[in-house]
Scaffold this motif. Sequence first.
Motif, PDB file in Angstrom:
ATOM      1  N   SER A 104       0.088  14.754  -5.951  1.00  0.00           N
ATOM      2  CA  SER A 104      -0.263  13.388  -5.640  1.00  0.00           C
ATOM      3  C   SER A 104      -1.533  13.039  -6.386  1.00  0.00           C
ATOM      4  O   SER A 104      -2.492  13.794  -6.364  1.00  0.00           O
ATOM      5  N   GLN A 105      -1.514  11.921  -7.072  1.00  0.00           N
ATOM      6  CA  GLN A 105      -2.698  11.463  -7.779  1.00  0.00           C
ATOM      7  C   GLN A 105      -3.415  10.449  -6.898  1.00  0.00           C
ATOM      8  O   GLN A 105      -2.766   9.623  -6.262  1.00  0.00           O
ATOM      9  N   PRO A 106      -4.739  10.480  -6.853  1.00  0.00           N
ATOM     10  CA  PRO A 106      -5.453   9.478  -6.074  1.00  0.00           C
ATOM     11  C   PRO A 106      -5.197   8.090  -6.642  1.00  0.00           C
ATOM     12  O   PRO A 106      -5.126   7.911  -7.861  1.00  0.00           O
ATOM     13  N   ALA A 107      -5.043   7.119  -5.767  1.00  0.00           N
ATOM     14  CA  ALA A 107      -4.808   5.732  -6.189  1.00  0.00           C
ATOM     15  C   ALA A 107      -6.061   5.184  -6.851  1.00  0.00           C
ATOM     16  O   ALA A 107      -7.171   5.447  -6.419  1.00  0.00           O
ATOM     17  N   ASP A 108      -5.871   4.415  -7.888  1.00  0.00           N
ATOM     18  CA  ASP A 108      -6.971   3.753  -8.582  1.00  0.00           C
ATOM     19  C   ASP A 108      -7.284   2.467  -7.827  1.00  0.00           C
ATOM     20  O   ASP A 108      -6.561   1.488  -7.917  1.00  0.00           O
ATOM     21  N   VAL A 130       3.698  12.507  -8.328  1.00  0.00           N
ATOM     22  CA  VAL A 130       4.086  12.948  -9.666  1.00  0.00           C
ATOM     23  C   VAL A 130       4.834  14.273  -9.559  1.00  0.00           C
ATOM     24  O   VAL A 130       4.422  15.173  -8.830  1.00  0.00           O
ATOM     25  N   MET A 147       2.384   1.792  -3.423  1.00  0.00           N
ATOM     26  CA  MET A 147       1.412   2.354  -4.369  1.00  0.00           C
ATOM     27  C   MET A 147       1.259   3.857  -4.159  1.00  0.00           C
ATOM     28  O   MET A 147       1.178   4.620  -5.121  1.00  0.00           O
ATOM     29  N   LYS A 148       1.240   4.297  -2.906  1.00  0.00           N
ATOM     30  CA  LYS A 148       1.113   5.724  -2.616  1.00  0.00           C
ATOM     31  C   LYS A 148       2.315   6.492  -3.139  1.00  0.00           C
ATOM     32  O   LYS A 148       2.178   7.557  -3.724  1.00  0.00           O
ATOM     33  N   GLU A 203       4.324   5.591  -5.564  1.00  0.00           N
ATOM     34  CA  GLU A 203       4.327   5.565  -7.025  1.00  0.00           C
ATOM     35  C   GLU A 203       3.343   6.558  -7.618  1.00  0.00           C
ATOM     36  O   GLU A 203       3.472   6.957  -8.772  1.00  0.00           O
ATOM     37  N   LYS A 204       2.361   6.994  -6.849  1.00  0.00           N
ATOM     38  CA  LYS A 204       1.368   7.948  -7.334  1.00  0.00           C
ATOM     39  C   LYS A 204       1.842   9.391  -7.231  1.00  0.00           C
ATOM     40  O   LYS A 204       1.183  10.296  -7.708  1.00  0.00           O
ATOM     41  N   GLU A 259       0.831  -1.204   0.000  1.00  0.00           N
ATOM     42  CA  GLU A 259       0.000   0.000   0.000  1.00  0.00           C
ATOM     43  C   GLU A 259       0.868   1.258   0.000  1.00  0.00           C
ATOM     44  O   GLU A 259       0.591   2.216  -0.723  1.00  0.00           O
TER      45      GLU A 259
END
Length: 84
Positions: free
Chosen positions: A78-82, A69, A63-64, A66-67, A60
Motif C-alpha cells: 500500500s502506498q501512502p495517499a498523496d 499496488v 483513493m485508498k 487505487e493506492k 476517500e
Amino acid sequence: MAKEPNLPKDVVALSFEDALKELEGIVQQLERGQVKLDEAISAYERGALLKRHCEQKLAEAKMKVEKIVFAADGSVTSQPADLG
C-alpha cells in the motif's frame, strides 16, 4: 486536503453506513409524502448534506483502493495517499 469544510460536525462525524441509513430513512419519509412542507424542505436539505458526505467517504475509499499496488512477485503493498 480539507475534510468536508461546509458540512455540519454532526454529519462529518457519521460513518458512511450511518449516514447512508439516515439518508435512506429521509428518502422513505419524503416518498410517503406525509410530512409538512417545511419539514420536507428541512429533510431534503439534511439529505443533501448526507449525500455529499457519503460521496466524500466513497471518494476517500476509492483513493485508498487505487493506492494498493501489486508487486512483481504477487505481494500486495500500500502506498501512502498523496494528500498535498
